[in-house]
Design an enzyme around this catalytic site. Structure first.
Site, PDB file in Angstrom:
ATOM      1  N   HIS A 103       0.839  -1.209   0.000  1.00  0.00           N
ATOM      2  CA  HIS A 103       0.000   0.000   0.000  1.00  0.00           C
ATOM      3  C   HIS A 103       0.867   1.250   0.000  1.00  0.00           C
ATOM      4  O   HIS A 103       1.744   1.401   0.833  1.00  0.00           O
ATOM      5  CB  HIS A 103      -0.927   0.013   1.214  1.00  0.00           C
ATOM      6  CG  HIS A 103      -2.154  -0.831   1.024  1.00  0.00           C
ATOM      7  ND1 HIS A 103      -3.336  -0.595   1.676  1.00  0.00           N
ATOM      8  CD2 HIS A 103      -2.373  -1.907   0.226  1.00  0.00           C
ATOM      9  CE1 HIS A 103      -4.239  -1.491   1.286  1.00  0.00           C
ATOM     10  NE2 HIS A 103      -3.679  -2.302   0.420  1.00  0.00           N
ATOM     11  N   TYR A 156      -9.133   6.020   7.234  1.00  0.00           N
ATOM     12  CA  TYR A 156      -9.243   6.448   8.630  1.00  0.00           C
ATOM     13  C   TYR A 156     -10.224   7.613   8.666  1.00  0.00           C
ATOM     14  O   TYR A 156      -9.939   8.676   8.099  1.00  0.00           O
ATOM     15  CB  TYR A 156      -7.881   6.907   9.153  1.00  0.00           C
ATOM     16  CG  TYR A 156      -6.884   5.783   9.394  1.00  0.00           C
ATOM     17  CD1 TYR A 156      -6.147   5.237   8.344  1.00  0.00           C
ATOM     18  CD2 TYR A 156      -6.666   5.292  10.679  1.00  0.00           C
ATOM     19  CE1 TYR A 156      -5.233   4.215   8.573  1.00  0.00           C
ATOM     20  CE2 TYR A 156      -5.740   4.280  10.915  1.00  0.00           C
ATOM     21  CZ  TYR A 156      -5.036   3.746   9.862  1.00  0.00           C
ATOM     22  OH  TYR A 156      -4.135   2.738  10.094  1.00  0.00           O
ATOM     23  N   PRO A 200      -4.147   0.969  18.763  1.00  0.00           N
ATOM     24  CA  PRO A 200      -3.917   0.432  17.419  1.00  0.00           C
ATOM     25  C   PRO A 200      -4.015   1.449  16.278  1.00  0.00           C
ATOM     26  O   PRO A 200      -3.702   1.114  15.139  1.00  0.00           O
ATOM     27  CB  PRO A 200      -4.996  -0.652  17.281  1.00  0.00           C
ATOM     28  CG  PRO A 200      -6.043  -0.307  18.281  1.00  0.00           C
ATOM     29  CD  PRO A 200      -5.355   0.400  19.390  1.00  0.00           C
ATOM     30  N   LYS A 221       1.191   0.228  15.028  1.00  0.00           N
ATOM     31  CA  LYS A 221       2.601   0.138  15.391  1.00  0.00           C
ATOM     32  C   LYS A 221       2.982  -1.066  16.261  1.00  0.00           C
ATOM     33  O   LYS A 221       4.167  -1.400  16.380  1.00  0.00           O
ATOM     34  CB  LYS A 221       3.011   1.399  16.184  1.00  0.00           C
ATOM     35  CG  LYS A 221       3.141   2.644  15.347  1.00  0.00           C
ATOM     36  CD  LYS A 221       4.480   2.665  14.641  1.00  0.00           C
ATOM     37  CE  LYS A 221       4.514   3.644  13.500  1.00  0.00           C
ATOM     38  NZ  LYS A 221       4.007   3.098  12.227  1.00  0.00           N
ATOM     39  N   TYR A 275       3.891   6.854   9.960  1.00  0.00           N
ATOM     40  CA  TYR A 275       3.095   5.677   9.599  1.00  0.00           C
ATOM     41  C   TYR A 275       3.959   4.594   8.946  1.00  0.00           C
ATOM     42  O   TYR A 275       3.804   3.411   9.241  1.00  0.00           O
ATOM     43  CB  TYR A 275       1.960   6.080   8.663  1.00  0.00           C
ATOM     44  CG  TYR A 275       0.852   5.037   8.582  1.00  0.00           C
ATOM     45  CD1 TYR A 275      -0.251   5.115   9.411  1.00  0.00           C
ATOM     46  CD2 TYR A 275       0.938   3.971   7.692  1.00  0.00           C
ATOM     47  CE1 TYR A 275      -1.252   4.151   9.368  1.00  0.00           C
ATOM     48  CE2 TYR A 275      -0.045   2.993   7.628  1.00  0.00           C
ATOM     49  CZ  TYR A 275      -1.143   3.097   8.467  1.00  0.00           C
ATOM     50  OH  TYR A 275      -2.118   2.140   8.418  1.00  0.00           O
TER      51      TYR A 275
HETATM   52  P1  RFL Z   1       1.422 -11.242  21.657  1.00  0.00           P
HETATM   53  O1  RFL Z   1       1.032 -11.314  20.237  1.00  0.00           O
HETATM   54  O2  RFL Z   1       0.414 -10.857  22.666  1.00  0.00           O
HETATM   55  O3  RFL Z   1       2.019 -12.666  22.032  1.00  0.00           O
HETATM   56  C1  RFL Z   1       2.306 -13.041  23.351  1.00  0.00           C
HETATM   57  C2  RFL Z   1       2.248 -14.546  23.451  1.00  0.00           C
HETATM   58  O4  RFL Z   1       2.652 -14.971  24.749  1.00  0.00           O
HETATM   59  C3  RFL Z   1       1.772 -15.995  25.182  1.00  0.00           C
HETATM   60  N1  RFL Z   1       1.846 -16.038  26.662  1.00  0.00           N
HETATM   61  C4  RFL Z   1       2.506 -16.986  27.343  1.00  0.00           C
HETATM   62  N2  RFL Z   1       3.188 -18.075  26.953  1.00  0.00           N
HETATM   63  C5  RFL Z   1       3.751 -18.858  27.906  1.00  0.00           C
HETATM   64  N3  RFL Z   1       3.638 -18.619  29.239  1.00  0.00           N
HETATM   65  C6  RFL Z   1       2.944 -17.533  29.682  1.00  0.00           C
HETATM   66  N4  RFL Z   1       2.828 -17.305  30.987  1.00  0.00           N
HETATM   67  C7  RFL Z   1       2.346 -16.663  28.713  1.00  0.00           C
HETATM   68  N5  RFL Z   1       1.599 -15.522  28.786  1.00  0.00           N
HETATM   69  C8  RFL Z   1       1.314 -15.162  27.538  1.00  0.00           C
HETATM   70  C9  RFL Z   1       0.440 -15.582  24.607  1.00  0.00           C
HETATM   71  O5  RFL Z   1      -0.462 -16.685  24.510  1.00  0.00           O
HETATM   72  C10 RFL Z   1       0.850 -15.074  23.229  1.00  0.00           C
HETATM   73  O6  RFL Z   1       0.862 -16.090  22.250  1.00  0.00           O
HETATM   74  O7  RFL Z   1       2.651 -10.266  21.880  1.00  0.00           O
HETATM   75  P2  RFL Z   1       3.887  -9.876  20.882  1.00  0.00           P
HETATM   76  O8  RFL Z   1       4.529 -11.108  20.310  1.00  0.00           O
HETATM   77  O9  RFL Z   1       4.694  -8.914  21.640  1.00  0.00           O
HETATM   78  O10 RFL Z   1       3.206  -9.156  19.651  1.00  0.00           O
HETATM   79  C11 RFL Z   1       2.578  -7.914  19.792  1.00  0.00           C
HETATM   80  C12 RFL Z   1       1.434  -7.777  18.788  1.00  0.00           C
HETATM   81  O11 RFL Z   1       0.603  -8.921  18.861  1.00  0.00           O
HETATM   82  C13 RFL Z   1       0.597  -6.520  19.036  1.00  0.00           C
HETATM   83  O12 RFL Z   1       1.433  -5.440  19.347  1.00  0.00           O
HETATM   84  C14 RFL Z   1      -0.229  -6.150  17.793  1.00  0.00           C
HETATM   85  O13 RFL Z   1      -1.196  -7.132  17.536  1.00  0.00           O
HETATM   86  C15 RFL Z   1      -0.900  -4.794  17.995  1.00  0.00           C
HETATM   87  N6  RFL Z   1      -1.788  -4.435  16.884  1.00  0.00           N
HETATM   88  C16 RFL Z   1      -1.287  -3.936  15.706  1.00  0.00           C
HETATM   89  N7  RFL Z   1       0.041  -3.841  15.520  1.00  0.00           N
HETATM   90  C17 RFL Z   1       0.538  -3.406  14.334  1.00  0.00           C
HETATM   91  O14 RFL Z   1       1.763  -3.320  14.175  1.00  0.00           O
HETATM   92  N8  RFL Z   1      -0.263  -3.074  13.260  1.00  0.00           N
HETATM   93  C18 RFL Z   1      -1.609  -3.149  13.363  1.00  0.00           C
HETATM   94  O15 RFL Z   1      -2.288  -2.894  12.374  1.00  0.00           O
HETATM   95  C19 RFL Z   1      -2.168  -3.569  14.621  1.00  0.00           C
HETATM   96  N9  RFL Z   1      -3.495  -3.660  14.763  1.00  0.00           N
HETATM   97  C20 RFL Z   1      -3.172  -4.581  17.001  1.00  0.00           C
HETATM   98  C21 RFL Z   1      -4.011  -4.178  15.922  1.00  0.00           C
HETATM   99  C22 RFL Z   1      -3.731  -5.137  18.147  1.00  0.00           C
HETATM  100  C23 RFL Z   1      -5.089  -5.269  18.221  1.00  0.00           C
HETATM  101  N10 RFL Z   1      -5.585  -5.867  19.401  1.00  0.00           N
HETATM  102  C24 RFL Z   1      -6.488  -6.950  19.392  1.00  0.00           C
HETATM  103  C25 RFL Z   1      -4.927  -5.603  20.676  1.00  0.00           C
HETATM  104  C26 RFL Z   1      -5.367  -4.304  15.989  1.00  0.00           C
HETATM  105  C27 RFL Z   1      -5.918  -4.813  17.149  1.00  0.00           C
HETATM  106  C28 RFL Z   1      -7.428  -4.881  17.186  1.00  0.00           C
HETATM  107  C1  PHB Z   2      -5.985  -3.916  10.832  1.00  0.00           C
HETATM  108  O1  PHB Z   2      -6.039  -4.197   9.620  1.00  0.00           O
HETATM  109  O2  PHB Z   2      -6.316  -4.724  11.701  1.00  0.00           O
HETATM  110  C2  PHB Z   2      -5.509  -2.583  11.250  1.00  0.00           C
HETATM  111  C3  PHB Z   2      -5.026  -1.703  10.301  1.00  0.00           C
HETATM  112  C4  PHB Z   2      -4.588  -0.443  10.675  1.00  0.00           C
HETATM  113  C5  PHB Z   2      -4.645  -0.071  12.008  1.00  0.00           C
HETATM  114  C6  PHB Z   2      -5.111  -0.959  12.966  1.00  0.00           C
HETATM  115  C7  PHB Z   2      -5.559  -2.218  12.592  1.00  0.00           C
HETATM  116  O3  PHB Z   2      -4.243   1.176  12.363  1.00  0.00           O
END
Ligand code: RFL
Ligand code: PHB
Length: 400
Positions: A72, A210, A302, A306, A394
């Site tokens: 993108h 957005y 989110p 990032k 971004y």
């Molecule tokens: P995770 O993905 O939470 O993984 C942590 C893992 O640790 C496990 N765990 C354990 N395992 C063993 N023993 C224990 N005691 C444990 N406790 C926990 C868990 O089961 C899990 O598998 O952390 P990590 O690896 O640091 O990754 C971070 C990302 O997942 C997170 O920052 C992103 O998903 C945030 N996020 C977004 N980030 C982006 O860069 N671009 C995006 O577009 C974006 N959109 C989002 C998002 C997060 C969202 N939510 C649901 C919070 C959109 C949403 C809606």
């Molecule tokens: C997503 O596709 O889940 C998404 C994209 C952009 C954002 C947050 C989440 O800023």
């Protein structure tokens, strides 16, 4: 069990770290509390910065991303029924982002780890991290080396390591091994969350949209050319089941409405959930031989996309630092880990906070604040310097 690096958590941070260490000839064991299916299905991030894409390719984990990911070159901002496109390459000297879901990144890394890497244990819950003492530096760590106590297949076991990396997310246990008196936490919550849906319908726009609206924020994103991902700002504490599919589509339509008659296509909703919003930083990110990476150390709302990209930055920094230590005997980069990561973390915190306050409507916003928000959007649409600042944030802050 014994290994060089004990990794807690098989999210993007833990899985990528295991891959980077494997490529550097350093062994590791990954402990993950959930099962494989759960980890591969958890709907989360969708946007990879250019730097993250480069790291995945260099790690040998980019083949499917390059085939199926969508490059993108911009996003659209919507406000006051108007549309403004931000052109990333034109503003940043050629940078862009990739739409490739976190679920897919995790699937690719799990497959590689199981085929080529060290042990990755699912349903192995870390209970405690012990023996990491030595806040003065990795040289001063406890003599026996750190241990992770964990439960797997109904039994308790111990993983003995040289280093432990807590990649266990916001609710993990690793962070609790750092004494409270050495810790500073910086935190902010927001009085709203995101109701997210996954829908079997082609995205109504070819780039992310957005939208700032008096009724609240909305985001149009995608998972593939035939699957849409959409979000609505909802009040804090909302239960996803309070919203019928039809109410969600109606509300999305209102918030995305433009003066030029843009149309939102509807389709069957296959998933629905609410995510709370928070900003959080845990300092320091290292204590003795324990290192924190990703959501275990910091959370961003989110809106800036990032979170995953920051997690990637942390584990790249750790893998480089440990490789340097193995090659030269110097712990200099390991000792600088926390400071190095935090510089980038705080830039992402700032950017995510700015994007969130730019686009969301707080329940108690005054008319004055509403006008300021619109003025900030007009400034981005009208001044190249302001637009460049957004595009640079971004597409991502460079790794040091
Ligand atoms: P995770 O993905 O939470 O993984 C942590 C893992 O640790 C496990 N765990 C354990 N395992 C063993 N023993 C224990 N005691 C444990 N406790 C926990 C868990 O089961 C899990 O598998 O952390 P990590 O690896 O640091 O990754 C971070 C990302 O997942 C997170 O920052 C992103 O998903 C945030 N996020 C977004 N980030 C982006 O860069 N671009 C995006 O577009 C974006 N959109 C989002 C998002 C997060 C969202 N939510 C649901 C919070 C959109 C949403 C809606
Ligand atoms: C997503 O596709 O889940 C998404 C994209 C952009 C954002 C947050 C989440 O800023």
């Amino acid at each position: 069990m014994r290994t060089t690096v004990g990794i807690i958590g098989a999210g993007p941070a833990g899985l990528l770290l295991a891959r980077l260490l494997h490529n550097a000839g350093i062994d590791s064991v990954v402990l993950e509390s959930r099962d494989r299916e759960y980890v591969e299905r958890r709907q989360r991030a969708g946007i990879l910065e250019q730097g993250t894409v480069d790291v995945l390719r260099a790690a040998g984990a980019g083949a499917r991303m390059d085939r199926e990911g969508l490059r993108h070159d911009g996003i659209e901002l919507r406000y006051d029924r108007k549309r403004h496109r931000v052109d990333f390459p034109a503003l940043t000297g050629g940078r862009s982002v990739m739409v490739y879901a976190q679920t897919e990144v995790c699937k690719d890394l799990i497959a590689l780890q199981l085929a080529e890497g060290g042990p990755l244990l699912f349903e192995a819950e870390a209970l405690a991290v012990q023996g990491v003492e030595g806040a003065e530096g990795v040289e001063g760590a406890g003599s026996g080396g750190p241990r992770v106590r964990f439960r797997h297949e109904g039994r308790e076991d111990v993983l003995e390591c040289e280093y432990v990396v807590g990649c266990d997310g916001f609710w993990g246990v690793a962070r609790t091994a750092i004494p409270a008196e050495l810790t500073r936490v910086f935190e902010r919550s927001y009085p709203f969350g995101w109701l997210g849906i996954l829908a079997d319908v082609a995205p109504s726009h070819d780039e992310l949209v957005y939208a700032r609206h008096d009724r609240g924020f909305a985001l149009l994103s995608m998972r593939s050319p035939s699957v849409s991902r959409l979000y609505l700002q909802v009040p804090d504490g909302t239960d996803a089941e309070e919203w019928s599919d039809e109410e969600i589509w109606d509300e999305l339509e209102r918030r995305f409405e433009t003066a030029d008659g843009w149309k939102l296509d509807r389709g069957p909703v296959t998933q629905k959930s609410v995510t709370p919003m928070r900003s959080y930083v845990h300092e320091p990110m290292r204590y003795g031989r324990l290192f924190l990476a990703g959501d275990a150390a910091h959370i961003v709302p989110p809106t800036g996309a990032k979170g995953l990209n920051l997690a990637v930055g942390d584990v790249v920094t750790f893998a480089r630092a440990l490789t340097y230590e193995k090659e030269t005997g110097s712990a200099e980069l390991l000792d600088a880990y926390s400071e190095t990561c935090l510089r980038r973390v705080w830039q992402a915190e700032r950017f995510s906070y700015d994007m969130t306050t730019l686009l969301h409507r707080t329940p108690d916003a005054t008319p004055f604040e509403d006008r300021l928000q619109l003025a900030r959007l007009e400034r981005i649409a009208g001044a190249r310097s302001a637009e460049t600042d957004l595009a640079e944030g971004y597409t991502g802050f460079p790794l040091e």
